[in-house]
Design a protein around this motif. Structure first.
Motif, mmCIF file in Angstrom:
data_model
loop_
_atom_site.group_PDB
_atom_site.id
_atom_site.type_symbol
_atom_site.label_atom_id
_atom_site.label_comp_id
_atom_site.label_asym_id
_atom_site.label_seq_id
_atom_site.Cartn_x
_atom_site.Cartn_y
_atom_site.Cartn_z
ATOM 1 N N LEU A 82 0.832 -1.204 0.000
ATOM 2 C CA LEU A 82 0.000 0.000 0.000
ATOM 3 C C LEU A 82 0.867 1.255 0.000
ATOM 4 C CD1 LEU A 82 -2.744 -1.028 2.587
ATOM 5 C CD2 LEU A 82 -2.913 -1.051 0.091
ATOM 6 N N GLN A 83 0.371 2.295 -0.646
ATOM 7 C CA GLN A 83 1.091 3.559 -0.780
ATOM 8 C C GLN A 83 0.194 4.701 -0.313
ATOM 9 O OE1 GLN A 83 4.293 3.243 -2.265
ATOM 10 N NE2 GLN A 83 3.848 1.045 -2.351
ATOM 11 N N ASN A 132 -4.792 14.146 -1.454
ATOM 12 C CA ASN A 132 -3.791 13.148 -1.105
ATOM 13 C C ASN A 132 -4.387 11.781 -1.458
ATOM 14 O OD1 ASN A 132 -1.992 15.075 0.589
ATOM 15 N ND2 ASN A 132 -4.027 15.315 1.481
ATOM 16 N N VAL A 133 -3.572 10.834 -1.865
ATOM 17 C CA VAL A 133 -4.113 9.586 -2.410
ATOM 18 C C VAL A 133 -3.435 8.366 -1.788
ATOM 19 C CG1 VAL A 133 -4.684 8.313 -4.503
ATOM 20 C CG2 VAL A 133 -4.466 10.799 -4.609
ATOM 21 N N ALA A 134 -4.261 7.405 -1.365
ATOM 22 C CA ALA A 134 -3.786 6.100 -0.884
ATOM 23 C C ALA A 134 -4.209 5.038 -1.885
ATOM 24 C CB ALA A 134 -4.364 5.796 0.492
ATOM 25 N N PHE A 135 -3.352 4.062 -2.117
ATOM 26 C CA PHE A 135 -3.681 3.035 -3.119
ATOM 27 C C PHE A 135 -2.754 1.843 -2.979
ATOM 28 C CE2 PHE A 135 -0.788 6.185 -4.862
ATOM 29 C CZ PHE A 135 0.215 5.440 -5.461
ATOM 30 N N ARG A 159 -0.260 -0.602 -4.929
ATOM 31 C CA ARG A 159 0.616 -0.369 -6.077
ATOM 32 C C ARG A 159 0.026 -0.909 -7.380
ATOM 33 N NH1 ARG A 159 6.086 0.583 -6.802
ATOM 34 N NH2 ARG A 159 6.520 0.334 -4.573
ATOM 35 N N SER A 160 -0.578 -2.088 -7.328
ATOM 36 C CA SER A 160 -1.070 -2.717 -8.550
ATOM 37 C C SER A 160 -2.313 -2.041 -9.118
ATOM 38 C CB SER A 160 -1.371 -4.191 -8.295
ATOM 39 O OG SER A 160 -2.403 -4.331 -7.324
ATOM 40 N N ALA A 161 -2.889 -1.070 -8.379
ATOM 41 C CA ALA A 161 -4.101 -0.399 -8.867
ATOM 42 C C ALA A 161 -3.818 0.594 -9.972
ATOM 43 C CB ALA A 161 -4.807 0.304 -7.710
ATOM 44 N N ILE A 162 -2.577 1.060 -10.072
ATOM 45 C CA ILE A 162 -2.212 2.084 -11.059
ATOM 46 C C ILE A 162 -1.022 1.580 -11.854
ATOM 47 C CG2 ILE A 162 -1.601 4.500 -11.417
ATOM 48 C CD1 ILE A 162 -2.616 5.089 -8.597
ATOM 49 N N VAL A 163 -1.111 1.659 -13.177
ATOM 50 C CA VAL A 163 -0.003 1.220 -14.025
ATOM 51 C C VAL A 163 0.590 2.404 -14.771
ATOM 52 C CG1 VAL A 163 -0.865 -1.125 -14.318
ATOM 53 C CG2 VAL A 163 -1.528 0.627 -15.955
ATOM 54 N N LEU A 164 1.886 2.339 -14.975
ATOM 55 C CA LEU A 164 2.627 3.326 -15.759
ATOM 56 C C LEU A 164 3.532 2.576 -16.716
ATOM 57 C CD1 LEU A 164 3.793 6.203 -16.369
ATOM 58 C CD2 LEU A 164 5.421 5.772 -14.507
ATOM 59 N N ALA A 165 3.536 2.997 -17.957
ATOM 60 C CA ALA A 165 4.439 2.417 -18.948
ATOM 61 C C ALA A 165 5.213 3.553 -19.609
ATOM 62 C CB ALA A 165 3.657 1.637 -20.007
ATOM 63 N N THR A 166 6.520 3.400 -19.714
ATOM 64 C CA THR A 166 7.352 4.397 -20.382
ATOM 65 C C THR A 166 8.292 3.701 -21.355
ATOM 66 O OG1 THR A 166 9.107 4.324 -18.710
ATOM 67 C CG2 THR A 166 7.312 5.895 -18.338
#
Length: 381
Positions: free
Chosen positions: A172-173, A308-311, A313-320
């Motif tokens: 969790l973050q 402010n946001v709690a989540f 890690r796997s709930a949000i994806v980023l690809a670069t």
């Protein structure tokens, strides 16, 4: 011309050493997806999302029950941005700065500003996507969390939402803005006491490892959400039920925007609008309503707030990735990748020689998406 960037490596790493220390809370907190990275710009990649399962009674019989099928949902994600920041010099500018002995330091600063620009845009994209795709909110709009000494209610409140929604607890973050972090440092002395916190991280380094299972992070991007103008709306649904996400509304006027906080008469849950009001309805984050509502219940749009946001890690994806090149490449004389170990971002640096001048491109392509709204919660400030 091969290796035309070799002599720039010290300047590039000097710049990277600065940019990697920007307050990027979201970039290192979200998950990465390699299948998205292989996609072309605006090409859709579908990520499967498995729904919850139901149990059945065991009943003796000749044949096994004809059960077990599921419809697997999916979320569409794509690389939506491909950007660069240009650093250009002509011969006269270069000669003048070299004579003054400042060319190398100024060039490093320009590369730093280029990488900083891209990092900050990605960080802001992630924050916006996170809070506008959140499930529910905890706290009071306009009141910075952690303002009461030794009171952990804000941690507990946002954690409760994630737990009720079934979020995994392994990674969790909690990404906070400047005001919330200032309250932690100024009012929550227990986090600084080694004998109570179990670590000297907050005291010596300014940050903790985890509080209530959430890794604390600090982000420049966290800022104010300005609510829509909507007022006097009523629920227009005689059969709203637990789990509904599409909310029909009538009787009012003005806008209800993505990220707005709405409540319904008779209940206290604070829902986050994920899709703005349009054609008589808006969408709240999954898992939707936690209690059934009644037709013509008043809908209240909350005040402006800092998100402010709690989540998980796997709930949000980023690809670069580096911007895609055509077969045979483009006109660049040379290109190299520069990886920031802190954020994991890999910048491509390319050089293009022109008439009496040279231009360097600091560039990156990226995409982002909340794929599990139920595992994201907002802490109001």
């Amino acid at each position: 011309m091969a290796n035309t960037l070799t002599n720039l490596i010290p300047d590039l790493y000097e710049a990277l050493d600065v940019v990697s220390r920007e307050l990027t809370g979201f970039i290192p907190a979200v998950s990465r997806n390699s299948s998205i990275e292989r996609a072309a710009l605006n090409e859709t990649v579908r990520i499967p999302v498995t729904p919850s399962a139901s149990s059945a009674d065991n009943t003796a019989g000749v044949n096994a029950p004809d059960t077990g099928d599921q419809t697997i949902d999916n979320v569409s994600v794509s690389i939506t941005k491909s950007k660069h920041v240009a650093v250009r010099w002509n011969g006269e500018e270069t000669k003048g700065l070299q004579n003054a002995g400042t060319f190398s330091s100024i060039q490093a600063q320009r590369f730093y500003q280029g990488m900083r620009t891209l990092v900050n845009e990605i960080e802001t994209d992630l924050w916006t996507e996170a809070y506008q795709s959140s499930s529910r909110a905890y706290g009071t709009a306009g009141t910075t969390p952690f303002g009461t000494a030794a009171d952990m209610s804000d941690f507990a409140g946002v954690m409760r939402i994630l737990e009720e929604n079934g979020a995994p607890k392994t990674d969790l973050q909690l990404v906070l803005g400047h005001a919330a972090v200032a309250n932690l440092r100024g009012k929550q002395s227990g986090l600084f006491k080694v004998n109570e916190a179990g670590s000297a991280d907050m005291l010596r380094n300014g940050m903790t490892d985890r509080v209530m299972g959430m890794a604390l992070r600090h982000s420049d991007a966290v800022s104010l959400h300005t609510k829509g103008t909507g007022a006097s709306y009523l629920l227009n649904d005689a059969s709203s039920a637990v789990g509904d996400t599409t909310i029909a509304a009538d009787g009012g006027s003005g806008t209800i925007l993505a990220g707005d906080i709405v409540t319904f008469a008779g209940t206290t849950d604070k829902y986050v609008v994920n899709t703005a009001l349009s054609s008589g309805s808006f969408v709240i984050g999954k898992p939707g309503l936690v209690a059934a509502e009644t037709d013509n219940d008043a809908i209240t749009v909350g005040n402006n707030y800092t998100a402010n946001v709690a989540f998980d890690r796997s709930a949000i994806v980023l690809a670069t990735r580096a911007p895609a090149m055509p077969n045979g490449g483009d006109m660049a004389d040379d290109a190299m990748m520069l990886v920031d170990d802190r954020t994991g971002l890999a910048f491509e640096i390319a050089v293009y020689r022109q008439f009496l001048q040279v231009v360097y491109h600091v560039r990156l392509a990226w995409g982002f998406k909340v794929i599990k709204e139920a595992h994201v919660a907002t802490l109001l400030g």
